[in-house]
Design a protein around this motif. Structure first.
Motif, PDB file in Angstrom:
ATOM      1  N   LYS A  16      38.995  43.130  39.853  1.00  0.00           N
ATOM      2  CA  LYS A  16      40.267  43.165  40.586  1.00  0.00           C
ATOM      3  C   LYS A  16      40.801  44.593  40.667  1.00  0.00           C
ATOM      4  O   LYS A  16      41.338  45.001  41.700  1.00  0.00           O
ATOM      5  N   ASP A  56      39.155  41.357  35.457  1.00  0.00           N
ATOM      6  CA  ASP A  56      40.200  42.368  35.617  1.00  0.00           C
ATOM      7  C   ASP A  56      39.614  43.657  36.172  1.00  0.00           C
ATOM      8  O   ASP A  56      40.236  44.325  37.005  1.00  0.00           O
ATOM      9  N   GLN A  81      38.833  46.431  43.297  1.00  0.00           N
ATOM     10  CA  GLN A  81      39.240  46.007  44.637  1.00  0.00           C
ATOM     11  C   GLN A  81      40.604  46.589  44.997  1.00  0.00           C
ATOM     12  O   GLN A  81      40.829  47.031  46.132  1.00  0.00           O
ATOM     13  N   CYS A  82      41.519  46.595  44.031  1.00  0.00           N
ATOM     14  CA  CYS A  82      42.857  47.144  44.269  1.00  0.00           C
ATOM     15  C   CYS A  82      42.780  48.627  44.606  1.00  0.00           C
ATOM     16  O   CYS A  82      43.457  49.107  45.525  1.00  0.00           O
TER      17      CYS A  82
END
Length: 321
Positions: A195, A192, A198-199
């Protein structure tokens, strides 16, 4: 002379135990000869140990006489036995110390079903062991034997865990499940986090592109405004809207950016509209002035014509007279 030497040796080394079968010297705390395997079945406990076991039996009888049963009986016996073990006097003689250590040792060995008073026995064993080391401080062999006995009682962490697992399999199964869930949660958290990172990076890039697009539109609208091309400026200004789609990250920041550019668009449109209204008002004022001037000229011409007509009428009347 020889008798004196033997007596001196006995004083230094204490009683020397030999196997009744082969005559080999015996180590402390053994139940069988290490040389020939002969088992000792006639080992008698000293009076201190006998008194201790008698006291334990008396404690159980007292619990029965009080009518205790179940857990209450076990608790009462456990507490009294613990007090007896703690208060039990440690003997001073070497022979008694050896027998007492031999008596306590099995009670503190890690096992699936340990002695209920294992911690009390362990404390007493350490006390007896220290007393024995002091009693045999000049006997290197016995001191080494004491070290060996103590080392044999120190189970490894893995052995303790295995014993506890056998003792409470359900508890360790639950603990294992918790550990597995914790590991899964940690891995999931790392995923998480990756991610999320990256987001956020993607959002930063997209936000920069969107901001550059809107700034270009603002510049174009301002140029049209400066050139008084108000309709074109209004059309371009109406396109100044934050159109970056909502993401799973930077949600609040994205909402703030949308609100900020809404305010900029509204401000630009208001400025353009104000100029449009001002120009329309100026044009209306100019038209009103032209109309007023024209009306004034027409009124003046009408007045001149009226005066002329009145004058001509007056002259005609005079001629008749």
């Amino acid at each position: 002379m020889s008798s004196s030497a033997d007596f001196s040796s006995t004083q230094k080394r204490g009683n020397i135990h030999k196997c009744p079968s082969c005559g080999a010297q015996l180590s402390a705390f053994v139940s069988a000869c290490q040389s020939c395997g002969h088992e000792f079945t006639d080992i008698e406990a000293n009076r201190s140990i006998t008194a201790l076991t008698d006291r334990f039996e008396q404690i159980e009888r007292e619990a029965d006489e009080r009518g205790l049963s179940g857990r209450n009986r076990e608790k009462a016996i456990l507490e009294k036995r613990a007090r007896v073990i703690r208060d039990f006097p440690v003997p001073n003689s070497r022979e008694d110390l050896q027998q007492l250590m031999f008596f306590i040792q099995p009670k503190i060995v890690a096992s699936v079903q340990p002695d209920p008073n294992i911690e009390d026995w362990r404390s007493k064993f350490i006390e007896v062991l220290n007393r024995a080391r002091n009693a045999y401080k000049d006997d290197a062999n016995m001191l080494a034997e004491f070290d060996r006995v103590e080392a044999s009682l120190s189970a490894s962490v893995g052995e303790h865990l295995q014993i506890k697992a056998k003792r409470n399999p359900l508890l360790f199964a639950l603990l294992g499940g918790v550990v597995i869930l914790g590991a899964v949660a940690a891995v999931s958290s790392q995923m998480d986090s990756r991610k999320q990172h990256q987001c956020e990076e993607q959002y930063t890039q997209d936000a920069q592109s969107e901001q550059a697009r809107l700034e270009k539109l603002m510049q174009s609208a301002e140029q049209s405004y400066q050139g008084k091309a108000y309709p074109q400026a209004q059309a371009v200004a109406g396109k100044v809207r934050w159109e970056l789609a909502a993401t799973t990250c930077k949600v609040e920041e994205n909402q703030k950016a949308g609100s900020l550019w809404d305010e900029k668009r509204a401000g630009l449109l208001a400025m353009i509209q104000k100029s449009v209204d001002a120009d329309q008002a100026a044009a209306q004022a100019a038209a009103d002035r032209v109309s007023a001037e024209k009306q004034a000229v027409e009124q003046k011409e009408a007045q001149v014509a009226r005066i002329k007509a009145e004058k001509e009428q007056a002259q005609a009347v005079e001629k008749k007279w």
